[in-house]
Structure formats: structure tokens, C-alpha cells
Design a protein around this motif. Structure first.
Motif, PDB file in Angstrom:
ATOM      1  N   ASP A 198       0.858  -1.173   0.000  1.00  0.00           N
ATOM      2  CA  ASP A 198       0.000   0.000   0.000  1.00  0.00           C
ATOM      3  C   ASP A 198       0.899   1.229   0.000  1.00  0.00           C
ATOM      4  O   ASP A 198       2.134   1.104  -0.018  1.00  0.00           O
ATOM      5  CB  ASP A 198      -0.995   0.006   1.174  1.00  0.00           C
ATOM      6  CG  ASP A 198      -0.333   0.044   2.540  1.00  0.00           C
ATOM      7  OD1 ASP A 198       0.713   0.722   2.700  1.00  0.00           O
ATOM      8  OD2 ASP A 198      -0.861  -0.586   3.484  1.00  0.00           O
TER       9      ASP A 198
ATOM     10  N   ALA B  48      -4.772   0.862  -1.885  1.00  0.00           N
ATOM     11  CA  ALA B  48      -5.078   1.266  -0.513  1.00  0.00           C
ATOM     12  C   ALA B  48      -4.042   2.278  -0.041  1.00  0.00           C
ATOM     13  O   ALA B  48      -2.849   2.125  -0.295  1.00  0.00           O
ATOM     14  CB  ALA B  48      -5.093   0.052   0.406  1.00  0.00           C
TER      15      ALA B  48
ATOM     16  N   PRO C  75      -3.707   4.090   3.563  1.00  0.00           N
ATOM     17  CA  PRO C  75      -4.227   4.351   4.905  1.00  0.00           C
ATOM     18  C   PRO C  75      -3.682   5.630   5.528  1.00  0.00           C
ATOM     19  O   PRO C  75      -3.042   5.618   6.575  1.00  0.00           O
ATOM     20  CB  PRO C  75      -3.805   3.109   5.687  1.00  0.00           C
ATOM     21  CG  PRO C  75      -2.579   2.623   4.990  1.00  0.00           C
ATOM     22  CD  PRO C  75      -2.786   2.933   3.539  1.00  0.00           C
TER      23      PRO C  75
ATOM     24  N   SER D 170      -5.135   9.326   6.605  1.00  0.00           N
ATOM     25  CA  SER D 170      -6.401  10.020   6.806  1.00  0.00           C
ATOM     26  C   SER D 170      -6.156  11.421   7.350  1.00  0.00           C
ATOM     27  O   SER D 170      -6.068  11.636   8.559  1.00  0.00           O
ATOM     28  CB  SER D 170      -7.298   9.218   7.768  1.00  0.00           C
ATOM     29  OG  SER D 170      -8.554   9.837   7.915  1.00  0.00           O
TER      30      SER D 170
ATOM     31  N   LYS E 158     -11.589   2.154   3.443  1.00  0.00           N
ATOM     32  CA  LYS E 158     -10.299   2.795   3.679  1.00  0.00           C
ATOM     33  C   LYS E 158      -9.949   3.737   2.529  1.00  0.00           C
ATOM     34  O   LYS E 158     -10.383   3.550   1.401  1.00  0.00           O
ATOM     35  CB  LYS E 158      -9.208   1.727   3.842  1.00  0.00           C
ATOM     36  CG  LYS E 158      -9.396   0.846   5.071  1.00  0.00           C
ATOM     37  CD  LYS E 158      -8.287  -0.182   5.174  1.00  0.00           C
ATOM     38  CE  LYS E 158      -8.474  -1.065   6.418  1.00  0.00           C
ATOM     39  NZ  LYS E 158      -7.414  -2.093   6.517  1.00  0.00           N
TER      40      LYS E 158
ATOM     41  N   LYS F 176      -8.168   5.505  -0.587  1.00  0.00           N
ATOM     42  CA  LYS F 176      -7.432   5.041  -1.757  1.00  0.00           C
ATOM     43  C   LYS F 176      -6.623   6.209  -2.311  1.00  0.00           C
ATOM     44  O   LYS F 176      -6.945   7.376  -2.069  1.00  0.00           O
ATOM     45  CB  LYS F 176      -8.381   4.489  -2.817  1.00  0.00           C
ATOM     46  CG  LYS F 176      -9.163   3.258  -2.378  1.00  0.00           C
ATOM     47  CD  LYS F 176     -10.086   2.790  -3.485  1.00  0.00           C
ATOM     48  CE  LYS F 176     -10.799   1.497  -3.089  1.00  0.00           C
ATOM     49  NZ  LYS F 176     -11.652   1.674  -1.911  1.00  0.00           N
TER      50      LYS F 176
END
Length: 456
Positions: free
Chosen positions: A36, A96, A98, A100, A116, A118
Motif C-alpha cells: 500500500d 489502498a 491508509p 487520513s 479505507k 485510496k
């Protein structure tokens, strides 16, 4: 393998575009299930493989119908186009990611996103809206960057009551190969549209640009006096005024024989790391155009300017930016300079009517920073990707020596600062800083600028 995309789209329909992109990406990169946008930074062997294999350097073949950039087109229609462009051209759009940020959380609520984050949701141009509102800030990113770079500042403007819009410059948000043939006039066309559309939609408008974004804003205001009359103020962070390197003019000619100045793994989801000569040639042409127009203008726009620059910027010649501020300034204009450097290095001829701030370090972590870098001015120390404890480290200056590159990327004893010749000689491992250690002081400066320039 990329040729499977049109076939899948045709058979599965428009709604299955995301699935086709995921399928293609999975076939192309066997390790995609484990990778990711965060954990890649701890996989040094994979990063070195990506430098050679270039899975993220080349854009996918599919692309949507071009956007007209007509001011009659709504901004939402533009945002829809940009999202589709990223989905079809960026090899990891659906990866993905992660990370935020608070801006992401607000967007997720407004857009009703689930699951989640992207990559596409973090780098696409966006709007933060209050509903009924008559004031907005438009933010334009820099060369090789994406709208993610304004996630921190966008939230601050939103919390001050502004709607916030960002723009994705052509050739960006997909893969570095899309900068190989782009022209700066395409960037200008997009910036012109975004400015004019925002002025059409709002009564009180501020324009903000980082690096190349700043040059595009200045170019627009000089050539479109009607726009300038409606703009409350312009905010420029490390604007592209003149290259710090005296050899920047050569990029145009080297581009005839070679494509890439730098080839990296492009593991930074929000910014291209690989750099084509054409990109340098285009921004250099833009800077020359702006400089020429400013020097020859009989009357420059009477638009207040906030300028945030670092004395030690190794990408842009800060003295050239200060000269623009001096040429732009009028005695009754609420111009404001935030200068990261030694106050004695400022030109004594800088107008006394310009409000000048030279912030001082107030924390130990700030004091440890060896000069503010070009890459640092707009990101907060709390940014989860570029911040003080962020996942990403800018180590491109060590590309010629992979052992130093690895030490910079993974080592525990890394100094943060600008990649000046003196710093590189003094510190065995230097990470080019990607956040502003004076961020809170800068926010206060922005509030002062807006208070001095806003409609009452």
C-alpha cells in the motif's frame, strides 16, 4: 497488458472501470496485494527494484475525453473529469492508502465515501464546501505535485469560513510519463479556467499557489486585468520565479536527446519522483514569461500579496521572488512577507510599507532543522505523509549512491533540512524536509493577511 482495459470496459460497462483497473494493476505487479502507499516506504529492496522496473513511471494507456476548460463548465464537472482521468491513467489509483488527513475525513463525509482511503481519493482535486457561501480560496499546486499537498492548508481556510477549491494541473496525478510532452500553456489554460470559474461562482476570492502554481496565478493576473479587479489577495508559497540553478535553460535542449533527468521508484503516491527534462524546460519557459511581463508592465495589478519564502531554497532563486514582491508592491497595498532566513540577507531597499515577518524557532524540533526547504512551506508538521513523523522521506539527492540513499530512507540518525551544498557536506545523511517547522506562525500570518485585505 494495458490493452485489456478497453476490452474490459466495453464488456463490463462504465460501472466496472474500477474493477478493470484493479485487475490490470494486479497482473502487472504481483506484490500489489501486500503493498500500500505506506508500507512501501519500509521495503528498500522493492524501492530499488522500482527504480529500475518503473511500474509507476509510465501512465496507463486509457484516457477520458479531454476537458474543454470553458468557463461555462461547472467546477463539479471539472472535478468529475479529473477523477476519471486519474482512474484511467494512474497505475495505482485504486491502491489502498491508509492516510487520513482531516481534509480527507471532511471530504469522505461530504462525498459519503466508505472503506479505507485510496490513492485516487487523496490526490484528486477537491472542493470543501459550506453550502451557501460567497467567499472561496482557490489553491494551485506545484510541478510534479498533486492537490494532496494542500490538504493541510485547505482545512485551515475552510475553518475560517471559506469554501476551498483545488486544481490538478495537466500531466499530474497520473504518472511522470505524462509530463514528457506537456506544455506550460496547458497548465495555464487549466489555471485560467479555475480562476475565472471561481470568480464567477463567488464574490470574495483569494488565490493561492505553491511554486509553479504561483507563477501561473501571477501570469493570469497580469494578462487578465478583469480577474485581478475581483481578487481580494494572492498567497504565494515558494513561487516559481527563477530557477536556483544557472543551468536550468539547458533542459530545453537536453530534452532533444534524453527524456529523463531523474529516474526514481516513484513510491511517493502524492508527488512524482522521476523527473523528465521537458518538465524543467516548461517551467523555465513559464518563469521567463512571467518575469518578462512583470518587468514590461506599465501597471501591475493592485492585488495584495502574501509571499512565503526561504532564503536557502535550492529549487527557486528566492532573491528573484523578493524582486517580484518589490515590483508588485504599492504603498497603500497590504503586502506581507514571511521570510525563513537571516533578516540581514533581505534587500535594504525592500519597501518599508511591506509587512515583514522573520519567524523564530520556539521548539527543539524546529531548532534542529537545517534551513527550510523549497519542499517544506505548505505542509504541517502533523501531516501523516510529509510531516515530522510522516512515512515519506525525500532522499532524491542521494540517487547516485544507493547506500547513502538507503541510509537516508531508513536510517535513524538523519538530519532534516534543505539540500544546500554546505549541509550535504556537513551531515552524513540529510533528509530534505517536507514540512514547515514554522507552520503555526505561518497560519497566524495568513490570518493577519486576510484580516488586512478582506471585504468588511
Amino acid at each position: 497488458m494495458q490493452c485489456l482495459i478497453p476490452l474490459l470496459q466495453q464488456r463490463l460497462g462504465k460501472a466496472s472501470l474500477v474493477l478493470s483497473l484493479l485487475f490490470t494493476s494486479t497482473l502487472a505487479h504481483a506484490n500489489i496485494a501486500q503493498e500500500d502507499c505506506v508500507n512501501i516506504h519500509s521495503q528498500q529492496t522493492l524501492i530499488e527494484q522500482y527504480i529500475e522496473q518503473a511500474p509507476y513511471r509510465q501512465a496507463l494507456a486509457s484516457k477520458p475525453k479531454p476537458f474543454s476548460y470553458s468557463v461555462d463548465q461547472s467546477y463539479q464537472r471539472y472535478l468529475d473529469y479529473a477523477e476519471k482521468l486519474i482512474a484511467q491513467r494512474n497505475p495505482r489509483a485504486m491502491m489502498a492508502c491508509p492516510i487520513s488527513t482531516q481534509s480527507y475525513q471532511l471530504l469522505a463525509k461530504q462525498q459519503q465515501w466508505i472503506g479505507k482511503p485510496k490513492v485516487i481519493q487523496l490526490i484528486a482535486p477537491f472542493e470543501l464546501r459550506h453550502g451557501e457561501n460567497n467567499k472561496a480560496v482557490l489553491l494551485i499546486h506545484g510541478l510534479t505535485d498533486s492537490p494532496y499537498h494542500f490538504h493541510d492548508l485547505a482545512l485551515q481556510f475552510y475553518q475560517q469560513g471559506f469554501d476551498v477549491r483545488t486544481l490538478l494541473l495537466p500531466g499530474h496525478g497520473t504518472a511522470p510519463s505524462d509530463l514528457v510532452k506537456v506544455k506550460y500553456q496547458q497548465w495555464q489554460q487549466a489555471a485560467d479556467y479555475a480562476i475565472q470559474r471561481t470568480l464567477k461562482d463567488y464574490q470574495e476570492v483569494y488565490l493561492g499557489g505553491f511554486s509553479t502554481g504561483g507563477a501561473l496565478i501571477l501570469n493570469h493576473l497580469i494578462t487578465e486585468p478583469n480577474s485581478a479587479e475581483q481578487v481580494q489577495g494572492v498567497m504565494l508559497w515558494s513561487p516559481a520565479s527563477e530557477a536556483s540553478s544557472g543551468l536550468a535553460w539547458m533542459a530545453k535542449y537536453v530534452n532533444w536527446f534524453s527524456t529523463w533527468l531523474d529516474k526514481e521508484g516513484d513510491v511517493d503516491f502524492a508527488k512524482y519522483e522521476s523527473f523528465p527534462y521537458n518538465a524543467g524546460a516548461q517551467v523555465n519557459a513559464l518563469m521567463k514569461q512571467v518575469s518578462k511581463r512583470i518587468s514590461k508592465a506599465d501597471n501591475l495589478p493592485e492585488v495584495p500579496m502574501l509571499l512565503v519564502v526561504s532564503e536557502h531554497d535550492q529549487t527557486i532563486n528566492t532573491q528573484a521572488s523578493l524582486q517580484i514582491l518589490s515590483q508588485w508592491h504599492r504603498p497603500n497595498q497590504a503586502d506581507h512577507l514571511v521570510y525563513y532566513g537571516d533578516e540581514s540577507s533581505l534587500d535594504a531597499g525592500l519597501a518599508k510599507t511591506i509587512l515583514v515577518e522573520v519567524p523564530q524557532c520556539t521548539t527543539a524540533s524546529c531548532s534542529a532543522v537545517k534551513h527550510v526547504a523549497h519542499t517544506a512551506t505548505i505542509n504541517a508538521p502533523s501531516n501523516p505523509h510529509y510531516g515530522e513523523r510522516g512515512y515519506y522521506r525525500n532522499c532524491s539527492h542521494y540517487l547516485s549512491d544507493l547506500s547513502l540513499y538507503q541510509q537516508c530512507k531508513q536510517g535513524s540518525k538523519v538530519v532534516k533540512g534543505e539540500k544546500t551544498e554546505a549541509n550535504l557536506a556537513q551531515y552524513p545523511s540529510l533528509q530534505r524536509i517536507t514540512y514547515n517547522p514554522y507552520y503555526q506562525q505561518m497560519l497566524a500570518s495568513i490570518k493577519t493577511f486576510i484580516a488586512n485585505t478582506a471585504n468588511n
